[in-house]
Design an enzyme around this catalytic site. Structure first.
Site, PDB file in Angstrom:
ATOM      1  N   ARG A 150      12.327   1.565   4.312  1.00  0.00           N
ATOM      2  CA  ARG A 150      11.794   2.089   3.044  1.00  0.00           C
ATOM      3  C   ARG A 150      11.566   3.595   3.154  1.00  0.00           C
ATOM      4  O   ARG A 150      10.530   4.123   2.778  1.00  0.00           O
ATOM      5  CB  ARG A 150      10.471   1.421   2.673  1.00  0.00           C
ATOM      6  N   SER A 233       5.306  -3.607  -4.458  1.00  0.00           N
ATOM      7  CA  SER A 233       4.446  -3.487  -3.271  1.00  0.00           C
ATOM      8  C   SER A 233       3.756  -2.129  -3.276  1.00  0.00           C
ATOM      9  O   SER A 233       4.406  -1.104  -3.456  1.00  0.00           O
ATOM     10  CB  SER A 233       5.282  -3.594  -2.008  1.00  0.00           C
ATOM     11  N   GLU A 331       4.511   7.012  -4.717  1.00  0.00           N
ATOM     12  CA  GLU A 331       4.097   8.398  -4.525  1.00  0.00           C
ATOM     13  C   GLU A 331       2.964   8.730  -5.509  1.00  0.00           C
ATOM     14  O   GLU A 331       3.082   8.456  -6.707  1.00  0.00           O
ATOM     15  CB  GLU A 331       5.280   9.330  -4.768  1.00  0.00           C
TER      16      GLU A 331
HETATM   17  P1  NAP Z   1       7.993 -12.474   1.796  1.00  0.00           P
HETATM   18  O1  NAP Z   1       9.312 -13.150   1.693  1.00  0.00           O
HETATM   19  O2  NAP Z   1       6.760 -13.201   1.403  1.00  0.00           O
HETATM   20  O3  NAP Z   1       7.816 -11.932   3.267  1.00  0.00           O
HETATM   21  C1  NAP Z   1       6.623 -11.287   3.671  1.00  0.00           C
HETATM   22  C2  NAP Z   1       6.981 -10.177   4.585  1.00  0.00           C
HETATM   23  O4  NAP Z   1       7.587 -10.691   5.763  1.00  0.00           O
HETATM   24  C3  NAP Z   1       7.929  -9.224   3.957  1.00  0.00           C
HETATM   25  O5  NAP Z   1       7.246  -8.045   4.015  1.00  0.00           O
HETATM   26  C4  NAP Z   1       9.169  -9.234   4.801  1.00  0.00           C
HETATM   27  O6  NAP Z   1       9.489  -7.923   5.252  1.00  0.00           O
HETATM   28  C5  NAP Z   1       8.800 -10.033   6.015  1.00  0.00           C
HETATM   29  N1  NAP Z   1       9.824 -11.057   6.269  1.00  0.00           N
HETATM   30  C6  NAP Z   1       9.876 -12.309   5.758  1.00  0.00           C
HETATM   31  N2  NAP Z   1      10.913 -12.973   6.242  1.00  0.00           N
HETATM   32  C7  NAP Z   1      11.550 -12.136   7.074  1.00  0.00           C
HETATM   33  C8  NAP Z   1      12.704 -12.233   7.873  1.00  0.00           C
HETATM   34  N3  NAP Z   1      13.406 -13.386   7.926  1.00  0.00           N
HETATM   35  N4  NAP Z   1      13.078 -11.163   8.597  1.00  0.00           N
HETATM   36  C9  NAP Z   1      12.374 -10.025   8.561  1.00  0.00           C
HETATM   37  N5  NAP Z   1      11.280  -9.855   7.823  1.00  0.00           N
HETATM   38  C10 NAP Z   1      10.855 -10.903   7.082  1.00  0.00           C
HETATM   39  O7  NAP Z   1       8.073 -11.098   1.016  1.00  0.00           O
HETATM   40  P2  NAP Z   1       7.985 -10.809  -0.524  1.00  0.00           P
HETATM   41  O8  NAP Z   1       6.889  -9.870  -0.685  1.00  0.00           O
HETATM   42  O9  NAP Z   1       8.022 -12.048  -1.352  1.00  0.00           O
HETATM   43  O10 NAP Z   1       9.311 -10.018  -0.773  1.00  0.00           O
HETATM   44  C11 NAP Z   1      10.582 -10.564  -0.573  1.00  0.00           C
HETATM   45  C12 NAP Z   1      11.552  -9.423  -0.307  1.00  0.00           C
HETATM   46  O11 NAP Z   1      11.635  -8.535  -1.421  1.00  0.00           O
HETATM   47  C13 NAP Z   1      11.106  -8.592   0.879  1.00  0.00           C
HETATM   48  O12 NAP Z   1      12.251  -8.197   1.563  1.00  0.00           O
HETATM   49  C14 NAP Z   1      10.398  -7.425   0.240  1.00  0.00           C
HETATM   50  O13 NAP Z   1      10.457  -6.275   1.016  1.00  0.00           O
HETATM   51  C15 NAP Z   1      11.165  -7.251  -1.049  1.00  0.00           C
HETATM   52  N6  NAP Z   1      10.303  -6.731  -2.102  1.00  0.00           N
HETATM   53  C16 NAP Z   1      10.009  -5.401  -2.127  1.00  0.00           C
HETATM   54  C17 NAP Z   1       9.175  -4.920  -3.114  1.00  0.00           C
HETATM   55  C18 NAP Z   1       8.825  -3.474  -3.171  1.00  0.00           C
HETATM   56  O14 NAP Z   1       8.116  -3.064  -4.100  1.00  0.00           O
HETATM   57  N7  NAP Z   1       9.236  -2.673  -2.240  1.00  0.00           N
HETATM   58  C19 NAP Z   1       8.634  -5.748  -4.068  1.00  0.00           C
HETATM   59  C20 NAP Z   1       8.940  -7.083  -4.005  1.00  0.00           C
HETATM   60  C21 NAP Z   1       9.759  -7.554  -3.024  1.00  0.00           C
HETATM   61  P3  NAP Z   1      10.389  -6.884   4.387  1.00  0.00           P
HETATM   62  O15 NAP Z   1       9.503  -6.441   3.277  1.00  0.00           O
HETATM   63  O16 NAP Z   1      10.650  -5.807   5.380  1.00  0.00           O
HETATM   64  O17 NAP Z   1      11.602  -7.565   3.940  1.00  0.00           O
END
Ligand code: NAP
Length: 337
Positions: A150, A233, A331
């Site tokens: 990110r 997030s 930000e």
């Molecule tokens: P989630 O699936 O509940 O997972 C929780 C956290 O664990 C996430 O932060 C994810 O990291 C990590 N994770 C889960 N499974 C993983 C794997 N197999 N390998 C590596 N890391 C793992 O997360 P969530 O919040 O519902 O989001 C799902 C995905 O959408 C995530 O990738 C998240 O980053 C992305 N997302 C991003 C935003 C944003 O505003 N930036 C908003 C919603 C969702 P990562 O975050 O590094 O993947």
């Protein structure tokens, strides 16, 4: 150049927060960006480039300089063995995804439903479900980018130095998407799985599964869903050194973790919830935590000050409980930008 004055910024952000911009201009071309930057430089005004407003907090006092809202449009699709898509910075990101998925081009389907514009994606190195923009990025104007989680050079050393005008991505075709996250695998299986469908159908199915998952967590913009008055997030997932993680895991045996560049990634949502901030948490009336996701701070009809107070409260609580200082993902735009 159509310069406007004293323009309320809240409608240009997904939080729906922020005061007025002293000057505001929409830039639909490189020339318009040049003219706007020259205007700001001549008058020594701070300038801030705004895309979809999905990752930004403007203060209640507004912005004393010039806001350049990028509206550069155009999507160009180049078919071939490694198809490419080139889009203007102002194009809505999900519109780009919608254009490539029906063609069976794979590489961005896991990034379905993410709010914001194309120009913002390399700055943030947008990612979801193990797919991130850095993997398909060919060029951002003429700049070379060093990407991390990110993160990119646009966000740190070169912050504010470049304006992204156009982005080119290289995708793949005739391949079924690789699904790396178990939660997405289960969602895809629930829709019938990828075994018996064509590669093109598979890309569409993954998009459908991602959209359903994101909607279930209020992570797709929806005026009817008050949880989506947020920036997704609010905190990034911290990456700890192996030693720091081992220390933490001794005290918190059930803490989830994932290998990451430079150490061990810990989900910020888990830290927030285990520091006493459950989904739906509210301290003051104006801001709260989403009822569907512990990482999303939501404007509940308050002010930027309410939101930032909540962010600091959560950050302090996590630091007290775990000794980890969370970093903001959006930000916060201060006047010196
Ligand atoms: P989630 O699936 O509940 O997972 C929780 C956290 O664990 C996430 O932060 C994810 O990291 C990590 N994770 C889960 N499974 C993983 C794997 N197999 N390998 C590596 N890391 C793992 O997360 P969530 O919040 O519902 O989001 C799902 C995905 O959408 C995530 O990738 C998240 O980053 C992305 N997302 C991003 C935003 C944003 O505003 N930036 C908003 C919603 C969702 P990562 O975050 O590094 O993947």
């Amino acid at each position: 150049m159509e310069l406007r004055e004293h323009v309320p910024l809240a409608p240009y952000t997904t939080f729906g927060l922020g005061g007025k911009a002293r000057y505001f201009v929409e830039c639909g071309s490189e020339d318009e960006v040049r003219a706007a930057l020259a205007y700001a430089a001549e008058r020594r005004l701070p300038a801030y480039v705004l895309g979809g407003g999905s990752n930004v907090v403007f203060l209640d006092s507004g912005f004393p300089g010039l806001i350049l809202r990028l509206t550069i449009g155009g999507i160009e699709l180049r078919d071939g063995p490694s198809p490419e898509v080139r889009a203007g910075a102002g194009v809505d990101w999900d519109t780009l995804v919608q254009n490539v998925v029906p063609r069976g081009w794979t590489g961005v389907e896991c990034l379905s439903g993410i709010p914001g514009t194309v120009g913002g994606t390399p700055i943030q190195n947008v990612g979801a479900y193990g797919q991130e923009i850095a993997e398909s990025l060919v060029s951002v104007e003429c700049l070379e980018c060093a990407f991390g989680y990110r993160d990119s050079r646009f966000k740190r050393a070169d912050r504010g130095r470049y304006v992204v005008l156009e982005v080119t991505l290289r995708l793949a075709r005739d391949q079924k998407p690789r699904i790396r996250y178990p939660e997405l695998q289960r969602a895809v299986a629930g829709l019938g799985g990828l075994d018996t469908v064509t590669p093109t159908e598979a890309v569409g199915l993954v998009r459908q599964a991602v959209l359903a998952l994101r909607r279930s967590k209020s992570m797709v913009l929806d005026p009817a869903d008050p949880n989506t008055r947020s920036a997704g997030s609010f905190f990034t997932n911290p990456v700890l050194s192996a030693a720091a993680f081992a220390d933490l895991a001794q005290r918190w045996k059930e803490i989830p973790s994932f290998p990451a560049d430079g150490g061990v990634k810990v989900p910020a949502a888990w830290l927030v919830e285990h520091a006493g901030f459950p989904k739906g948490y509210r301290s003051g009336a104006g801001a709260g935590i989403s009822t569907r996701h512990a990482l999303a701070l939501v404007n509940r009809g308050g002010t930027s000050a309410d939101l930032l107070a909540l962010a600091e409260e959560v950050r302090a609580g996590v630091e007290k409980q775990f000794g980890i200082r969370l970093a903001y993902e959006p930000e916060v735009v201060r006047s010196e930008t």
